[in-house]
Design a protein around this motif. Structure first.
Motif, short mmCIF file in Angstrom:
data_model
loop_
_atom_site.label_atom_id
_atom_site.label_comp_id
_atom_site.label_asym_id
_atom_site.label_seq_id
_atom_site.Cartn_x
_atom_site.Cartn_y
_atom_site.Cartn_z
N ASN A 173 1.13 -1.06 0.10
CA ASN A 173 -0.15 0.33 -0.38
C ASN A 173 0.63 1.20 0.10
N TYR A 286 -3.68 -15.83 -0.91
CA TYR A 286 -4.56 -14.76 0.21
C TYR A 286 -6.00 -14.29 -1.03
N GLU B 90 -6.43 2.56 5.44
CA GLU B 90 -5.47 2.06 3.94
C GLU B 90 -4.24 0.93 4.95
N LEU B 91 -4.53 0.04 4.89
CA LEU B 91 -3.32 -0.78 5.93
C LEU B 91 -2.36 -1.89 5.08
N PHE B 92 -1.79 -2.54 5.12
CA PHE B 92 -0.65 -3.25 4.61
C PHE B 92 -1.62 -4.86 5.16
N LEU B 93 -2.32 -5.34 4.21
CA LEU B 93 -2.92 -6.65 4.29
C LEU B 93 -2.16 -7.12 4.53
N ARG B 94 -1.60 -8.02 3.70
CA ARG B 94 -1.01 -9.39 3.86
C ARG B 94 0.75 -9.09 4.92
N MET B 95 -0.15 -8.13 5.34
CA MET B 95 0.97 -8.13 7.09
C MET B 95 0.04 -8.69 7.87
N GLY B 155 -5.58 -7.99 7.09
CA GLY B 155 -7.02 -8.42 5.06
C GLY B 155 -8.10 -8.87 5.69
N ARG B 169 -1.66 1.60 14.02
CA ARG B 169 -1.13 2.95 13.23
C ARG B 169 -0.22 3.58 13.38
#
Lengths: 290, 265
Positions: A173, A286, B90-95, B155, B169
């Motif tokens: 992102n 995913y 708005e996040l880092f979905l795969r973390m 996610g 965050r």
């Protein structure tokens, strides 16, 4: 026979793995498969060749010089062309990388010509170690070792270093990365430098087995791309394993089934993967919940 | 309380022919909660984007702690101590939640590539730094009750929880000014109540100044020290919550004019 095919499969596989890693690193942050990766590596290998031959530098200096050149080339291409693209979509970015590919290919043809050259490499492919039924050349060993060390460094870099983690964040992102204080533009530059550098290592290791001409990376690039797809395009471990698997399967196929169709195996694998497991063999799957 | 903590002066930005924000000015006191309200499309988020550096305003000034920050790049703004959340997460979905919050610590991470990649030794500088960051992050996880989501991929988390992770965050950046863009959107009334307390806590206990965009008037009334109402990019009223809520201009913006209703019927 089997052991021998396995060994040279691993050796080729590690080169595919390096190219796959180089592609995946760019794909992870820029979301574009970089089709100029091969030519970037080819040009860097030619730089090593020129430094060695014309300037008569030692191999170490030429090697390091070529790597520095590769890093600068990567940053240059990203900064001058990709970053200028207005509202880029994936297709236009792919076209830009194909554009580089042709420019670099033409440049190499103009500067060094189509002659097949020999890159004098300090480790020979003809000094061998006997392993009973199979032989292992020093070059094989060097290739395997260098690849493994490089991979280890990369994995640690991506998992623990601040820049590595920032790269991961930028890929997932970019906007969120920016407002958290990450300089995403700089991250992109670093990505391209790193990727180009890894490609150059692959090129230099490949040159002594193949012959050095502008077509050096044509076939290996496609194999590297196939490996990356096999590994799921976004997974570093996947790309590396994909490279080894492809190298071994291809070699075994060449040895036992048909040497003429050896090169086709890579594409057969791409087609099969896309049919049965499109996210790749190793990508953490995913699925966004709807 | 110093009044020059944060101020926006005559901010304006135009997209094509549309004046998205038109001469907006306001001042926020340190450690207070300031809300911006207004109908959809009034330009509230655009103001946020100007402050956090995602848009460059055409004119006007943004002053933070006596220093002009207008038009700086987003990462520079973050380093000054301004964090934000987004309306559409708005996040880092795969973390994981933990990794997301650790990324909020980015500007506080000092270790270079080499020592950061190689802290095998306990007590090394990089290891100590990592521990400090983790402690900070654990504190935030405790504060926002995120323990159950700690090691899950963001996610896959429910919407309300994702909003909290994003808030967490932003807090991890240790901001002095926190911009919250519709923090309660999509939350049920229970979650909204918790959120009200947390925002109050963040202001009172952590001493963070908060600039809030919110549609839920209950929440705005409960926590805001001052409220600014805007419509079509222009300010239409400012004051304490009760004042603004009963302002005829503001009511008109939200409910429409009586004449126009008559005209339709």
């Amino acid at each position: 026979m089997f052991l021998q095919l396995l060994i040279s499969g691993l050796s080729f596989g590690s080169l595919y793995a390096l190219i796959a890693l180089a592609m995946v690193i760019i794909y992870k942050t820029s979301e574009v498969p970089n089709f100029s990766q091969g030519e970037m590596a080819m040009i860097s290998t030619f730089v090593a060749y020129t430094l060695l031959g014309a300037s008569g530098q030692s191999f170490t200096i030429s090697f390091i010089g070529a790597l520095i050149f590769a890093a600068i080339l990567g940053v240059f291409l990203e900064f001058v062309f990709l970053r200028r693209a207005k509202d880029p979509n994936i297709l236009s970015l792919i076209l830009i990388t194909l554009g580089f590919e042709m420019i670099l290919y033409g440049f190499a043809g103009w500067k060094w010509g189509a002659d097949q050259r020999d890159l004098p490499f300090p480790v020979s492919d003809f000094d061998i170690i006997n392993l009973g039924p199979a032989v292992l050349s020093y070059l094989n060993i060097a290739t395997l070792l260098i690849t493994l060390i490089l991979m280890f460094i990369l994995f640690v870099f991506f998992k623990y270093s601040k820049v590595g983690i920032a790269m991961k964040a930028t890929q997932q992102n970019a906007m969120a990365a920016r407002i958290n204080g990450i300089r995403t533009n700089r991250i992109l530059s670093i990505t391209w430098a790193l990727s180009s550098l890894i490609g150059a290592v692959a090129g230099i290791l490949l040159a002594p087995i193949a012959t050095l001409d502008p077509n050096l990376m044509l076939d290996p690039l496609l194999k590297g791309f196939a490996s990356a797809v096999l590994g799921g395009m976004t997974s570093l471990v996947g790309a590396a394993l994909g490279g080894y698997i492809l190298g071994i399967i291809e070699n075994l196929f060449g040895g036992y089934v048909s040497i003429e169709f050896k090169s086709v195996v890579a594409f057969m694998i791409i087609v099969l993967v896309l049919c049965f497991k499109p996210s790749g063999l190793f990508a953490r799957h995913y699925v966004r919940r709807v | 309380m110093d009044s020059d903590f944060f101020s926006v002066d005559n901010l304006a930005i135009t997209f094509g022919g549309l004046r998205a924000v038109d001469r907006v000015s306001f001042t926020i006191n340190r450690r207070s909660i300031f809300s911006i309200i207004g109908p959809n499309g009034a330009g509230k988020t655009t103001i946020f984007n100007c402050i956090s550096g995602l848009y460059k305003p055409d004119s006007g000034k943004i002053i933070f702690k006596g220093e002009e920050i207008t038009g700086l790049k987003p990462h520079r703004i973050a380093m000054k101590g301004i964090a934000r959340t987004f309306q559409n997460i708005e996040l880092f979905l795969r973390m994981t939640t933990m990794e997301n919050l650790m990324l909020g610590r980015h500007i506080h991470t000092k270790t270079g590539v080499w020592s950061g990649s190689t802290f095998f030794r306990r007590g090394s500088k990089a290891a100590r730094e990592e521990i400090t960051h983790r402690e900070q992050v654990e504190r935030i996880i405790d504060l926002l009750d995120l323990q159950s989501a700690r090691d899950q991929f963001v996610g896959g988390l429910p919407y309300g929880t994702q909003k909290l992770v994003e808030l967490g965050r932003a807090l991890a950046l240790e901001p002095e000014l926190l911009l919250l863009d519709e923090p309660s959107a999509g939350m049920n009334s229970e979650e909204r109540q918790d959120l009200t307390f947390w925002v109050k806590d963040i202001q009172e206990e952590l001493g963070v100044t908060i600039l809030l965009i919110e549609h839920n008037m209950q929440l705005v009334r409960d926590i805001s020290d001052r409220v600014l109402a805007i419509n079509f990019g222009r300010p239409i009223g400012e004051g304490i919550p009760e004042e603004v809520q009963n302002d005829p201009e503001v009511l008109k913006a939200y409910l429409g004019e009586e004449e126009s209703i008559d005209a339709v019927s």
